[in-house]
Design a protein around this motif. Structure first.
Motif, PDB file in Angstrom:
ATOM      1  N   GLY A  14       0.777  -1.237   0.000  1.00  0.00           N
ATOM      2  CA  GLY A  14       0.000   0.000   0.000  1.00  0.00           C
ATOM      3  C   GLY A  14       0.800   1.274   0.000  1.00  0.00           C
ATOM      4  N   ASP A  15       2.036   1.220   0.513  1.00  0.00           N
ATOM      5  CA  ASP A  15       2.875   2.418   0.551  1.00  0.00           C
ATOM      6  C   ASP A  15       3.879   2.492  -0.591  1.00  0.00           C
ATOM      7  N   SER A  16       3.822   1.530  -1.509  1.00  0.00           N
ATOM      8  CA  SER A  16       4.730   1.590  -2.660  1.00  0.00           C
ATOM      9  C   SER A  16       4.410   2.815  -3.501  1.00  0.00           C
ATOM     10  N   GLN A  17       5.436   3.551  -3.884  1.00  0.00           N
ATOM     11  CA  GLN A  17       5.210   4.777  -4.656  1.00  0.00           C
ATOM     12  C   GLN A  17       4.704   4.440  -6.050  1.00  0.00           C
ATOM     13  N   TYR A  18       3.631   5.099  -6.438  1.00  0.00           N
ATOM     14  CA  TYR A  18       3.061   4.891  -7.771  1.00  0.00           C
ATOM     15  C   TYR A  18       3.003   6.222  -8.505  1.00  0.00           C
TER      16      TYR A  18
ATOM     17  N   TYR B 173       3.281  13.692  -7.735  1.00  0.00           N
ATOM     18  CA  TYR B 173       4.068  14.810  -8.270  1.00  0.00           C
ATOM     19  C   TYR B 173       5.173  15.137  -7.282  1.00  0.00           C
ATOM     20  N   LYS B 174       6.384  14.961  -7.725  1.00  0.00           N
ATOM     21  CA  LYS B 174       7.565  15.221  -6.891  1.00  0.00           C
ATOM     22  C   LYS B 174       7.500  14.461  -5.562  1.00  0.00           C
ATOM     23  N   GLY B 175       7.102  13.184  -5.664  1.00  0.00           N
ATOM     24  CA  GLY B 175       7.118  12.303  -4.503  1.00  0.00           C
ATOM     25  C   GLY B 175       5.908  12.385  -3.604  1.00  0.00           C
ATOM     26  N   LYS B 176       4.929  13.214  -3.949  1.00  0.00           N
ATOM     27  CA  LYS B 176       3.731  13.363  -3.112  1.00  0.00           C
ATOM     28  C   LYS B 176       2.486  13.038  -3.924  1.00  0.00           C
ATOM     29  N   ASN B 177       1.566  12.291  -3.317  1.00  0.00           N
ATOM     30  CA  ASN B 177       0.312  11.943  -3.987  1.00  0.00           C
ATOM     31  C   ASN B 177      -0.698  13.072  -3.835  1.00  0.00           C
ATOM     32  N   HIS B 178      -1.304  13.443  -4.946  1.00  0.00           N
ATOM     33  CA  HIS B 178      -2.271  14.545  -4.957  1.00  0.00           C
ATOM     34  C   HIS B 178      -3.634  14.038  -5.432  1.00  0.00           C
ATOM     35  N   LEU B 179      -4.663  14.263  -4.619  1.00  0.00           N
ATOM     36  CA  LEU B 179      -6.022  13.854  -4.968  1.00  0.00           C
ATOM     37  C   LEU B 179      -6.716  14.951  -5.761  1.00  0.00           C
ATOM     38  N   ILE B 180      -7.561  14.531  -6.687  1.00  0.00           N
ATOM     39  CA  ILE B 180      -8.346  15.495  -7.444  1.00  0.00           C
ATOM     40  C   ILE B 180      -9.292  16.223  -6.496  1.00  0.00           C
ATOM     41  N   LYS B 181      -9.533  17.511  -6.756  1.00  0.00           N
ATOM     42  CA  LYS B 181     -10.395  18.308  -5.885  1.00  0.00           C
ATOM     43  C   LYS B 181     -11.875  18.180  -6.246  1.00  0.00           C
ATOM     44  N   LYS B 182     -12.153  17.573  -7.382  1.00  0.00           N
ATOM     45  CA  LYS B 182     -13.537  17.382  -7.802  1.00  0.00           C
ATOM     46  C   LYS B 182     -14.060  16.031  -7.319  1.00  0.00           C
ATOM     47  N   ASP B 183     -15.376  15.942  -7.190  1.00  0.00           N
ATOM     48  CA  ASP B 183     -16.023  14.698  -6.776  1.00  0.00           C
ATOM     49  C   ASP B 183     -16.621  14.035  -8.009  1.00  0.00           C
ATOM     50  N   ILE B 184     -16.057  12.896  -8.412  1.00  0.00           N
ATOM     51  CA  ILE B 184     -16.539  12.173  -9.586  1.00  0.00           C
ATOM     52  C   ILE B 184     -17.258  10.914  -9.114  1.00  0.00           C
ATOM     53  N   LYS B 185     -18.536  10.808  -9.420  1.00  0.00           N
ATOM     54  CA  LYS B 185     -19.327   9.663  -8.989  1.00  0.00           C
ATOM     55  C   LYS B 185     -19.031   8.437  -9.860  1.00  0.00           C
ATOM     56  N   CYS B 186     -18.931   7.279  -9.203  1.00  0.00           N
ATOM     57  CA  CYS B 186     -18.701   6.043  -9.938  1.00  0.00           C
ATOM     58  C   CYS B 186     -20.013   5.268 -10.059  1.00  0.00           C
ATOM     59  N   LYS B 187     -19.983   4.207 -10.836  1.00  0.00           N
ATOM     60  CA  LYS B 187     -21.139   3.320 -10.944  1.00  0.00           C
ATOM     61  C   LYS B 187     -21.137   2.360  -9.761  1.00  0.00           C
ATOM     62  N   ASP B 188     -22.314   2.105  -9.189  1.00  0.00           N
ATOM     63  CA  ASP B 188     -22.367   1.231  -8.024  1.00  0.00           C
ATOM     64  C   ASP B 188     -23.318   0.046  -8.207  1.00  0.00           C
ATOM     65  N   ASP B 189     -23.657  -0.269  -9.473  1.00  0.00           N
ATOM     66  CA  ASP B 189     -24.505  -1.436  -9.714  1.00  0.00           C
ATOM     67  C   ASP B 189     -23.641  -2.682  -9.894  1.00  0.00           C
ATOM     68  N   GLU B 190     -24.247  -3.776 -10.342  1.00  0.00           N
ATOM     69  CA  GLU B 190     -23.546  -5.063 -10.428  1.00  0.00           C
ATOM     70  C   GLU B 190     -23.057  -5.394 -11.833  1.00  0.00           C
TER      71      GLU B 190
END
Length: 420
Positions: free
Chosen positions: A126-130, A152-169
């Motif tokens: 889980g802590d491996s740099q990607y 970016y430069k060794g730090k993970n940056h999350l998007i500031k927008k909320d993108i909804k995913c699909k939650d069906d089967e």
């Protein structure tokens, strides 16, 4: 005539562009267990969950829809596949795959991670740099989003927008497009759901402007739009109590002051109460508006035209946690050509989504009918049980009546005449 002459040239250019498209990674799991030679499970932990190859309980094509399915509840999963390293400098980067949460996932990841080529796959965790983390993540009712995280430069940056995913089967196609002009696009099922610029939608860089630390609001700055009218005075009859004794209240006849204390009538809202008096408001003649803190260029800001660039892309992995297993990952595709990815999505997910949905609906209908039949049987059994209970009660009543017959009680009037 010019149009006719140019058409073959344009067609040739389009074909040349298509021919130049680079497909860095493609995985459809069409060769059975051979996938195990391409994907390596991490040994960082001894109790990682195991993936199995299956099309699941419903599908559009029994072979083409086979993918890696998480098979153990409440487990971490960590597996990855390597490909020839490349850089996305100066060209688009497209990451695409399909996800099917056929277990109706309650809490768990459905995303992929793209790593540098120097990743130690056997020790991935889980802590491996990607470089990039992309895809759906669901947990309860509050978290149902698409992660888009860049390193970016060794730090993970999350998007500031909320993108909804699909939650069906059902199976869904997730696509991330990263462009060299520092823009991006997220698609679900080959339809755009979000887009924008890297600099605006992530906090990679310090802000271009900051508030001037030397600037302060002048002491005489009046930002009150309205003020009290000093000439307004409170009417003499304004002050009335909020509550008053109920004039209709009467002391009970049996009230004993020695035992009950001094009697006091109940209180009721005062109809003449006017509330707290405040002077009326008038326009402030000295109003200067809302003071805006002036901004200056941020000395710490430095533009970077290569936020999008990753120099050594070489591994894609599934590094996630699932409470309830059953998610199927398939149709992995990494390329530098948006149209190529779109076509691949249509050829795979697009070709089987219809039959898959039909099969799912047929299974649901069959299950619904079985439940109805089961409920009917249970209802019939319950009714029969009640009837048996009623019959038993009737028999008991008849026995009781027989037990109380005059003959058995010795009533002489009930005996035959020849026995009298």
């Amino acid at each position: 005539m010019q149009i006719i002459t140019l058409f073959p040239i344009v067609s040739a250019l389009l074909l040349a562009l298509a021919a130049n498209a680079e497909v860095y990674f493609k995985e459809q799991f069409l060769d059975g267990d051979a996938w195990k030679t391409r994907w390596l499970n991490s040994e960082h932990k001894s109790d990682y969950g195991q993936f199995k190859l299956t099309a699941g309980n419903f599908y559009g094509d029994a072979e083409k829809d086979k993918g890696l399915q998480s098979s153990q509840d409440a487990h971490f999963y960590a597996t990855s596949a390597r490909f020839e390293p490349f850089s996305n400098e100066g060209k688009p980067l497209v990451i695409q795959f399909t996800v099917k949460h056929e277990q109706k996932i309650d809490c768990g990841g459905g995303y992929v991670k793209v790593f540098p080529a120097d990743l130690n796959q056997a020790d991935m965790h889980g802590d491996s740099q990607y470089y990039i983390m992309f895809g759906p993540d669901i947990c309860g009712y509050s978290t149902k989003k698409v992660h888009v995280i860049f390193n970016y430069k060794g730090k993970n940056h999350l998007i500031k927008k909320d993108i909804k995913c699909k939650d069906d089967e059902l199976t869904h196609l997730y696509t991330l497009i990263l462009n060299p002009d520092q823009t991006y696009e997220v698609k679900i099922d080959n339809e755009k759901v979000e887009s924008g610029s890297l600099e605006e939608d992530w906090d990679f860089l310090p802000p271009k402007k900051i508030k001037d630390p030397e600037a302060k609001k002048p002491e005489d700055w009046d930002d009150r739009a309205k003020i009290d009218d000093e000439s307004d005075t409170k009417p003499e009859d304004w002050d009335k109590p909020e509550n008053i004794p109920d004039p209709d209240a009467k002391k009970p006849d049996d009230w004993d002051e020695d035992m009950d204390g001094e009697w006091e009538p109940a209180v009721i809202p005062n109809p003449e109460y006017k509330g707290e008096w405040k002077p009326k408001q008038i326009d402030n003649p000295n109003y200067k508006g809302i003071w805006v803190h002036p901004e200056i260029d941020n000395p710490e800001y430095s533009p970077d035209a290569e936020i999008y660039k990753f120099d050594n892309i070489g591994v894609i992995g599934l590094d996630l946690w699932q409470v309830k297993s059953g998610t199927i990952f398939d149709n992995f595709f990494i390329t530098d050509d948006v149209k190529e990815a779109e076509d691949f999505g249509n050829e795979t997910w697009g070709a089987t989504k219809g039959p898959e949905k039909k099969m799912k609906e047929e299974q649901d209908e069959k299950k619904r009918k079985e439940e109805e039949e089961k409920n009917k049987e249970q209802s019939t059994e319950a009714d029969e049980g009640e009837e048996e209970e009623d019959e038993g009660e009737e028999e008991e009543e008849e026995e009781d009546e027989t037990d109380e017959s005059p003959e058995e009680e010795g009533d002489p009037d009930a005996l035959p005449k020849d026995e009298l």
